[in-house]
Write an enzyme that holds these catalytic residues in place. Structure first.
Site, mmCIF file in Angstrom:
data_model
loop_
_atom_site.group_PDB
_atom_site.id
_atom_site.type_symbol
_atom_site.label_atom_id
_atom_site.label_comp_id
_atom_site.label_asym_id
_atom_site.label_seq_id
_atom_site.Cartn_x
_atom_site.Cartn_y
_atom_site.Cartn_z
ATOM 1 N N HIS A 258 -10.536 3.828 5.886
ATOM 2 C CA HIS A 258 -9.582 4.759 6.512
ATOM 3 C C HIS A 258 -10.259 5.674 7.514
ATOM 4 C CE1 HIS A 258 -7.069 3.541 3.011
ATOM 5 N NE2 HIS A 258 -6.131 3.621 3.935
ATOM 6 N N HIS B 27 -9.447 2.033 11.841
ATOM 7 C CA HIS B 27 -8.174 1.609 11.242
ATOM 8 C C HIS B 27 -6.999 2.225 12.011
ATOM 9 C CE1 HIS B 27 -4.859 1.010 8.500
ATOM 10 N NE2 HIS B 27 -4.760 2.311 8.290
ATOM 11 N N HIS C 92 -1.855 8.772 11.623
ATOM 12 C CA HIS C 92 -1.220 8.484 10.332
ATOM 13 C C HIS C 92 -2.162 8.539 9.130
ATOM 14 C CE1 HIS C 92 -2.879 4.420 10.389
ATOM 15 N NE2 HIS C 92 -2.515 4.326 9.130
ATOM 16 N N ASP C 93 -3.475 8.481 9.344
ATOM 17 C CA ASP C 93 -4.428 8.662 8.234
ATOM 18 C C ASP C 93 -5.428 9.780 8.538
ATOM 19 O OD1 ASP C 93 -3.648 6.892 6.176
ATOM 20 O OD2 ASP C 93 -4.469 5.174 7.273
ATOM 21 N N ASP D 224 0.500 -1.001 9.704
ATOM 22 C CA ASP D 224 -0.472 -0.451 8.757
ATOM 23 C C ASP D 224 -1.010 -1.516 7.806
ATOM 24 O OD1 ASP D 224 -1.953 1.652 7.780
ATOM 25 O OD2 ASP D 224 -0.386 2.393 6.454
HETATM 26 ZN ZN LIG Z 1 -3.254 3.443 7.389
#
Ligand SMILES: [Zn+2]
Length: 408
Positions: free
Chosen positions: A101, A105, A141-142, A255
């Site tokens: 992560h 990614h 998003h992460d 994702d």
């Molecule tokens: Zn992700």
């Protein structure tokens, strides 16, 4: 990218122009990076090449490239220096020592989102504002992912679990911290958006990032599949609800798109994924907690775990999603990869398994070598909570809304 040198550092710390042989190296690296970025329109794109030639800063390069290519600087009056500051700060929030992560990614998810929105069937369907919101959602998003999943944060009574009441802990954290970055005046590249556009964009980004919690996977997917496959009434132009679901499925597919990539790219992701899982499993064991499924190095079966994830999470979503956007290549790649994993699981060919150093044995991805690059090869670590999360979700689909589980 005409202002290439500016993205290497915050605009307030711009480097002086390079000279002589160093300058030639910078120029050739720049040309190579631009070439790789131009290839991002292809599904066969290899994000690890950009990771390498960007000095492990692929996210800001791809995000800037896509926003420039869509002419969003003009359309939304985005100050380029402010956007660069934002992207640099967001990428810095991703931890390089987290095996899966990390910002590579996020770059992979951003490329997939961009790729899907460029499909022929989507032309004229999506507004520029929605495309920009989708890019931002993918990029953040992460953000600040710690390399452990929601279950771990809840079980260890982490302060973030307290802050978000055990509900989509990481996903709330990702979007909240990203928006805190945005709120700094030097990073606020949305400064010229009309209020209504800003409100719509922020709402879409929050909705998409929260959708990446796999704990809500089955409820989101069943709402989507009921309309796409069941009643055949899915229509993003007639139903605001369908439109919102579309963007949630869009980022979810991006994702968990690893199994839909080429075998070489997919197995590089597996390697990182497993490393992150095992790190968490080791930490759980150390703390006297039950070791999560797929995170126990003494019993892990990589092919079986991947097949389960494909069958339960990926395939049902890919197949309906590709009917909407027109991306059958996803399903084709997934089926090829699954067939190889099946042969491994059944011992027809040597399985993926871990060596003493945590590296996956039977390397199928050769070291990335790009002529002219002086960047050392990236150490392949591994992993994403996504597969582990998936197993957790699979174990208790009834807890769909409780968000005790997963993260991607
Ligand atoms: Zn992700």
């Amino acid at each position: 990218m005409p202002e290439e040198e500016e993205i290497e550092a915050p605009v307030t710390h711009r480097l002086e122009p390079q000279i002589s042989s160093t300058h030639r190296t910078v120029s050739s690296d720049h040309a190579l990076r631009e070439h790789i970025l131009s290839q991002s329109k292809l599904w066969e794109w290899d994000v690890f090449k950009l990771e390498e030639v960007s000095g492990r800063k692929p996210l800001m390069h791809l995000a800037y490239y896509l926003i420039q290519r869509k002419n969003f600087f003009q359309i939304f009056q985005i100050p380029s220096g402010t956007l660069k500051n934002f992207l640099i700060a967001i990428e810095a929030g991703y931890q390089m020592d987290v095996p899966y992560h990390n910002s590579t990614h996020a770059t992979d998810v951003l490329q997939a989102v961009s790729y899907f929105l460029e499909k022929e069937k989507m032309q004229g369907q999506i507004t520029d504002l929605e495309i920009l919101a989708s890019y931002i959602a993918a990029a953040v998003h992460d953000h600040k992912h710690p390399g452990v999943n929601n279950q771990f944060l809840v079980a260890t009574r982490n302060e973030r679990a307290m802050l978000y009441n055990d509900r989509s802990v990481l996903e709330n954290y990702h979007v909240s911290t990203a928006w805190q970055v945005m709120m700094q005046p030097e990073n606020n590249f949305l400064v010229n958006l009309p209020e209504e556009d800003y409100r719509l964009l922020r709402n879409q980004v929050i909705s998409m990032v929260l959708a990446t919690d796999l704990a809500g996977h089955f409820s989101t997917l069943s709402a989507f599949n009921n309309k796409v496959l069941g009643t055949n009434t899915f229509d993003i132009n007639q139903s605001p609800e369908d439109r919102a679901i579309f963007f949630r499925i869009l980022i979810k597919c991006a994702d968990v798109s690893n199994p839909a990539r080429s075998w070489l790219v997919y197995t590089s992701w597996i390697e990182r994924l497993i490393q992150e899982f095992l790190n968490q499993g080791d930490e759980e064991r150390k703390r006297g907690l039950p070791v999560s499924p797929l995170m126990d190095r003494s019993s892990i079966n990589i092919p079986a775990g991947q097949i389960g994830f494909i069958d339960v999470v990926c395939a049902p979503m890919y197949e309906s999603f590709t009917m909407v956007v027109g991306a059958p290549e996803m399903v084709t790649s997934m089926k090829k990869n699954r067939a190889i994993l099946m042969r491994m699981r059944d011992n027809e060919i040597p399985p993926l398994r871990l060596g003493e150093n945590g590296r996956v044995i039977q390397r199928v991805r050769s070291t990335i070598r790009i002529a002219g690059s002086t960047t050392p090869p990236v150490q392949p670590t591994s992993s994403s909570l996504l597969q582990v999360s998936a197993i957790s979700v699979l174990a208790r689909p009834a807890e769909d809304s409780a968000s005790k589980g997963s993260t991607e």
